[in-house]
Design a protein around this motif. Structure first.
Motif, mmCIF file in Angstrom:
data_model
loop_
_atom_site.group_PDB
_atom_site.id
_atom_site.type_symbol
_atom_site.label_atom_id
_atom_site.label_comp_id
_atom_site.label_asym_id
_atom_site.label_seq_id
_atom_site.Cartn_x
_atom_site.Cartn_y
_atom_site.Cartn_z
ATOM 1 N N ILE A 43 0.849 -1.189 0.000
ATOM 2 C CA ILE A 43 0.000 0.000 0.000
ATOM 3 C C ILE A 43 0.884 1.239 0.000
ATOM 4 O O ILE A 43 1.746 1.401 0.872
ATOM 5 N N ALA A 44 0.674 2.107 -0.980
ATOM 6 C CA ALA A 44 1.443 3.351 -1.018
ATOM 7 C C ALA A 44 0.890 4.352 -0.008
ATOM 8 O O ALA A 44 1.645 4.929 0.790
ATOM 9 N N SER A 45 -0.426 4.556 -0.020
ATOM 10 C CA SER A 45 -0.992 5.538 0.910
ATOM 11 C C SER A 45 -2.492 5.367 1.051
ATOM 12 O O SER A 45 -3.166 4.794 0.185
ATOM 13 N N TYR A 46 -2.995 5.872 2.168
ATOM 14 C CA TYR A 46 -4.437 5.999 2.382
ATOM 15 C C TYR A 46 -4.674 7.365 3.004
ATOM 16 O O TYR A 46 -3.969 7.771 3.945
ATOM 17 N N THR A 47 -5.644 8.086 2.472
ATOM 18 C CA THR A 47 -5.949 9.432 2.957
ATOM 19 C C THR A 47 -7.428 9.525 3.291
ATOM 20 O O THR A 47 -8.275 9.560 2.400
ATOM 21 N N PRO A 48 -7.789 9.537 4.575
ATOM 22 C CA PRO A 48 -9.200 9.607 4.950
ATOM 23 C C PRO A 48 -9.754 11.020 4.793
ATOM 24 O O PRO A 48 -9.024 12.011 4.931
ATOM 25 N N THR A 49 -11.035 11.109 4.521
ATOM 26 C CA THR A 49 -11.711 12.398 4.418
ATOM 27 C C THR A 49 -13.204 12.176 4.609
ATOM 28 O O THR A 49 -13.654 11.049 4.855
ATOM 29 N N ASP B 285 -9.842 -1.749 5.433
ATOM 30 C CA ASP B 285 -9.225 -2.521 6.497
ATOM 31 C C ASP B 285 -8.080 -1.708 7.100
ATOM 32 O O ASP B 285 -7.207 -1.231 6.369
ATOM 33 N N PRO B 286 -8.042 -1.534 8.427
ATOM 34 C CA PRO B 286 -6.924 -0.808 9.029
ATOM 35 C C PRO B 286 -5.555 -1.380 8.655
ATOM 36 O O PRO B 286 -4.571 -0.654 8.597
ATOM 37 N N ARG B 287 -5.497 -2.666 8.351
ATOM 38 C CA ARG B 287 -4.225 -3.275 7.975
ATOM 39 C C ARG B 287 -3.769 -2.781 6.603
ATOM 40 O O ARG B 287 -2.568 -2.794 6.297
ATOM 41 N N ASP B 288 -4.688 -2.354 5.779
ATOM 42 C CA ASP B 288 -4.337 -1.696 4.526
ATOM 43 C C ASP B 288 -4.031 -0.220 4.768
ATOM 44 O O ASP B 288 -3.040 0.320 4.279
ATOM 45 N N ALA B 289 -4.900 0.432 5.535
ATOM 46 C CA ALA B 289 -4.779 1.883 5.718
ATOM 47 C C ALA B 289 -3.463 2.283 6.362
ATOM 48 O O ALA B 289 -2.850 3.285 5.972
ATOM 49 N N PHE B 290 -3.008 1.495 7.352
ATOM 50 C CA PHE B 290 -1.803 1.874 8.087
ATOM 51 C C PHE B 290 -0.530 1.220 7.546
ATOM 52 O O PHE B 290 0.563 1.538 7.996
ATOM 53 N N ALA B 291 -0.657 0.314 6.582
ATOM 54 C CA ALA B 291 0.537 -0.331 6.032
ATOM 55 C C ALA B 291 1.343 0.622 5.168
ATOM 56 O O ALA B 291 2.566 0.537 5.088
ATOM 57 N N GLY B 292 0.658 1.531 4.471
ATOM 58 C CA GLY B 292 1.342 2.540 3.676
ATOM 59 C C GLY B 292 1.425 3.843 4.451
ATOM 60 O O GLY B 292 1.507 3.851 5.682
ATOM 61 N N THR B 293 1.415 4.960 3.755
ATOM 62 C CA THR B 293 1.435 6.275 4.399
ATOM 63 C C THR B 293 0.007 6.745 4.614
ATOM 64 O O THR B 293 -0.745 6.917 3.663
ATOM 65 N N PHE B 294 -0.359 6.937 5.853
ATOM 66 C CA PHE B 294 -1.700 7.344 6.263
ATOM 67 C C PHE B 294 -1.677 8.855 6.461
ATOM 68 O O PHE B 294 -1.026 9.360 7.373
ATOM 69 N N HIS B 295 -2.349 9.581 5.579
ATOM 70 C CA HIS B 295 -2.292 11.050 5.600
ATOM 71 C C HIS B 295 -3.373 11.630 6.513
ATOM 72 O O HIS B 295 -4.547 11.274 6.396
ATOM 73 N N ILE B 296 -2.984 12.564 7.366
ATOM 74 C CA ILE B 296 -3.909 13.234 8.276
ATOM 75 C C ILE B 296 -3.881 14.741 7.987
ATOM 76 O O ILE B 296 -2.808 15.346 7.956
ATOM 77 N N PRO C 15 -2.847 20.028 12.644
ATOM 78 C CA PRO C 15 -1.488 19.702 12.194
ATOM 79 C C PRO C 15 -1.487 18.598 11.133
ATOM 80 O O PRO C 15 -2.065 17.530 11.348
ATOM 81 N N PRO C 16 -0.861 18.823 9.991
ATOM 82 C CA PRO C 16 -0.747 17.761 8.984
ATOM 83 C C PRO C 16 0.258 16.715 9.465
ATOM 84 O O PRO C 16 1.286 17.063 10.048
ATOM 85 N N SER C 17 -0.029 15.462 9.189
ATOM 86 C CA SER C 17 0.913 14.420 9.587
ATOM 87 C C SER C 17 0.731 13.176 8.739
ATOM 88 O O SER C 17 -0.278 13.012 8.051
ATOM 89 N N GLU C 18 1.755 12.317 8.804
ATOM 90 C CA GLU C 18 1.749 11.062 8.055
ATOM 91 C C GLU C 18 2.111 9.940 9.010
ATOM 92 O O GLU C 18 3.024 10.089 9.816
ATOM 93 N N ILE C 19 1.390 8.835 8.903
ATOM 94 C CA ILE C 19 1.543 7.722 9.836
ATOM 95 C C ILE C 19 1.758 6.439 9.043
ATOM 96 O O ILE C 19 1.202 6.275 7.954
ATOM 97 N N TYR C 20 2.569 5.548 9.601
ATOM 98 C CA TYR C 20 2.614 4.203 9.031
ATOM 99 C C TYR C 20 2.962 3.205 10.116
ATOM 100 O O TYR C 20 3.508 3.560 11.177
ATOM 101 N N CYS C 21 2.627 1.950 9.859
ATOM 102 C CA CYS C 21 2.836 0.866 10.811
ATOM 103 C C CYS C 21 3.947 -0.042 10.293
ATOM 104 O O CYS C 21 3.749 -0.786 9.322
ATOM 105 N N HIS C 22 5.099 -0.001 10.939
ATOM 106 C CA HIS C 22 6.242 -0.810 10.518
ATOM 107 C C HIS C 22 5.934 -2.304 10.639
ATOM 108 O O HIS C 22 6.286 -3.103 9.761
ATOM 109 N N THR C 23 5.269 -2.672 11.717
ATOM 110 C CA THR C 23 5.102 -4.093 12.025
ATOM 111 C C THR C 23 4.157 -4.815 11.077
ATOM 112 O O THR C 23 4.170 -6.046 11.019
ATOM 113 N N LEU C 24 3.339 -4.087 10.313
ATOM 114 C CA LEU C 24 2.506 -4.749 9.317
ATOM 115 C C LEU C 24 3.340 -5.305 8.168
ATOM 116 O O LEU C 24 2.967 -6.282 7.527
ATOM 117 N N THR C 25 4.470 -4.662 7.902
ATOM 118 C CA THR C 25 5.376 -5.131 6.850
ATOM 119 C C THR C 25 6.501 -5.980 7.417
ATOM 120 O O THR C 25 6.942 -6.948 6.788
#
Length: 525
Positions: free
Chosen positions: A89-95, A333-344, A367-377
């Motif tokens: 997953i490259a990224s997920y951006t919720p809105t 799926d949160p496992r998809d959303a957080f595996a890449g770059t999660f844009h806030i 505040p803009p931010s980007e999140i990812y989960c290392h342990t999913l990969t």
């Protein structure tokens, strides 16, 4: 205080971050007598892993955390035992659209899924087609520019000829990036996702006439000719561990707990490096000194005026979770959303608003931010008990958080609280409910501001690139080996081998490689 006698070497390297280790390995393999001096108790600089929370066996990449710019050439040349794993997953951006939680999912392995996500978000395929064209252009630039980073520095004209695309050159090298973004995309969220790569660790905006945003964007999309950002298996400490092993095997001498206090040279003879260590004070003499520290640090060590202090602009937050949080957008799926770059809070207008607020001296409201989960990969950073418990890690990188905002010690907690509150807005449950606790019962969350990076890792102003990034070309015909490789300083026998060199920045090893090549080229003449 005890004083050691002077020691003589071919090269002394000041600073044991990843670039210094790369230089040490190359030079020692070439038969040079190399001494590397590192202030901290361990080598690695900002590319290290740490157990940040008492009683929690999770080796977090505490500062830097992903790898894109490390050339495969360096990995091959040095025989590094290193595994960089691609994120699907490259990224997920919720809105929220029409009152409904939704988002944009970019699945690097499934173009059809990504296309459908664009269509569902925007109501047509226009933005998807624009995305394909835009990143097709950056991909061609990456293929043509990245190989030049480990060769002699091309001139601007030479690099332009190599790019061989006048429209792309104009958009990415000559005009503010915001013009291309606004010309290409209509959707505010899509524009924001594109712009974020221009703002990582760089306090600027889409239409900055200095083109700082263009330079930052370029380095974020050209890595290894693809622009992919990979997960280092074992964490960032595995990268510098492999580099340290290569340097030691080649015969380099690595000394930790040695704080360099001065560099003296007249540019013609040997240079002297003075340093403090547990046993007292010492001086190392060498034909050449490589400085794996910011140019401002080199100026101070040389007794010169350092000029304006660089200013970092990020908030780094490390977390360990009991489980991943559920999303308001239940279709993902949160496992998809957080595996890449999660844009806030990274819509285009949100980014501009946050920049304006920070420039005015206020912590951004959103505040803009980007999140990812290392342990999913890569779950290997967890110990057996942490794995059994199903723990996960989250890394948050906050934008538009310049050092000036943190003069008040209480500002860090406000910035952290505001950043997590923006995350909560897109979650179906508070992130606090998902945090693991350490051995003392405290939540597993820590934040690092630019001022923390300055104090802990020695980055002036907490600037992760040591100073503003440069375009990867020479503005005039280089004169001499150091200039040819983009590592020259005002002193002929003192070279930069860190992120402040031309073609520096990120976990790349490129400045270390190039400084080593400059030393070897000069010695061969």
């Amino acid at each position: 205080m005890n004083t050691e006698p002077s020691s003589r070497h071919d090269v002394v390297i000041v600073g044991g971050g990843h670039n210094g280790l790369v230089a040490a390995a190359y030079l020692a393999r070439a038969g040079q007598r190399v001494l590397l001096l590192e202030r901290l108790p361990q080598v690695g600089g900002a590319a290290v892993s740490a157990r940040a929370f008492a009683g929690v066996d999770a080796r977090l990449s505490r500062y830097s955390y992903l790898v894109s710019l490390l050339p495969r050439k360096i990995v091959r040349d040095l025989g590094l035992r290193l595994d960089l794993r691609r994120r699907r997953i490259a990224s997920y951006t919720p809105t929220v659209r029409d009152g409904r939680p939704t988002g944009l999912l970019v699945d690097a392995a499934d173009p059809a899924r990504t296309r459908e996500s664009f269509r569902a978000l925007t109501g047509s395929e226009r933005e998807w087609e624009a995305w394909q064209g835009f990143y097709g252009a950056t991909g061609r630039i990456a293929e043509r520019v990245f190989p030049t980073l480990t060769g002699p520095l091309p001139t601007r004209a030479e690099l332009r000829r190599r790019v061989a695309d006048d429209a792309a050159w104009e958009s990415f090298f000559e005009r503010p990036l915001g013009e291309a973004v606004e010309r290409t995309f209509a959707d505010d969220l899509v524009r924001g996702v594109v712009l974020t790569d221009a703002l990582i660790g760089t306090f600027t905006h889409a239409h900055d006439p200095s083109l700082r945003q263009n330079r930052c964007f370029l380095y974020h999309v050209i890595g290894n000719g693809t622009g992919d950002w990979d997960v280092p298996v074992g964490g960032m400490g595995a990268v510098t561990g492999a580099l340290a092993e290569a340097a030691l095997l080649a015969g380099a001498r690595l000394r930790t707990g040695c704080e360099v206090t001065a560099i003296a040279t007249d540019g013609t003879g040997d240079a002297e490096v003075s340093y403090r260590h547990r046993g007292g004070e010492a001086t190392a003499v060498a034909r050449t000194v490589l400085v794996n520290a910011a140019p401002a640090v080199l100026a101070r060590l040389s007794g010169e005026e350092p000029g304006p202090t660089p200013e970092g602009a990020q908030l780094k937050v490390n977390m360990v979770l009991r489980r991943l949080p559920r999303l308001r957008d239940a279709a993902v799926d949160p496992r998809d959303a957080f595996a890449g770059t999660f844009h806030i809070a990274e819509g285009y207008r949100q980014l501009e608003t946050a920049y304006a607020e920070a420039r005015a001296g206020r912590i951004p409201t959103a505040p803009p931010s980007e999140i990812y989960c290392h342990t999913l990969t890569d779950p290997s950073i967890l110990g057996p008990e942490a794995l059994r418990q199903g723990l996960q890690t989250l890394t948050l990188f906050g934008l538009h958080m310049p050092a000036r905002l943190f003069a008040d010690p209480a500002a860090k907690e406000r910035a952290l609280a505001s950043s997590l509150a923006r995350l909560d807005e897109v979650l179906a449950e508070p992130i606090a409910d998902c945090l693991a606790t350490d051995a003392t019962g405290r939540p597993c969350v820590e934040a690092r501001t630019p001022l923390d990076l300055e104090r802990e890792v020695g980055l002036p102003g907490g600037h992760i690139f040591h100073r503003d990034l440069s375009f990867p070309y020479a503005t005039e015909e280089p004169d001499g080996a150091a200039a040819r490789w983009g590592v020259a300083t005002a002193h002929p026998n003192v070279l930069l081998c860190g992120a402040g060199a031309i073609r520096g920045g990120g976990v790349s090893g490129i400045p270390g490689h190039n400084a080593a090549q400059a030393v070897l080229e000069a010695g061969a003449r």
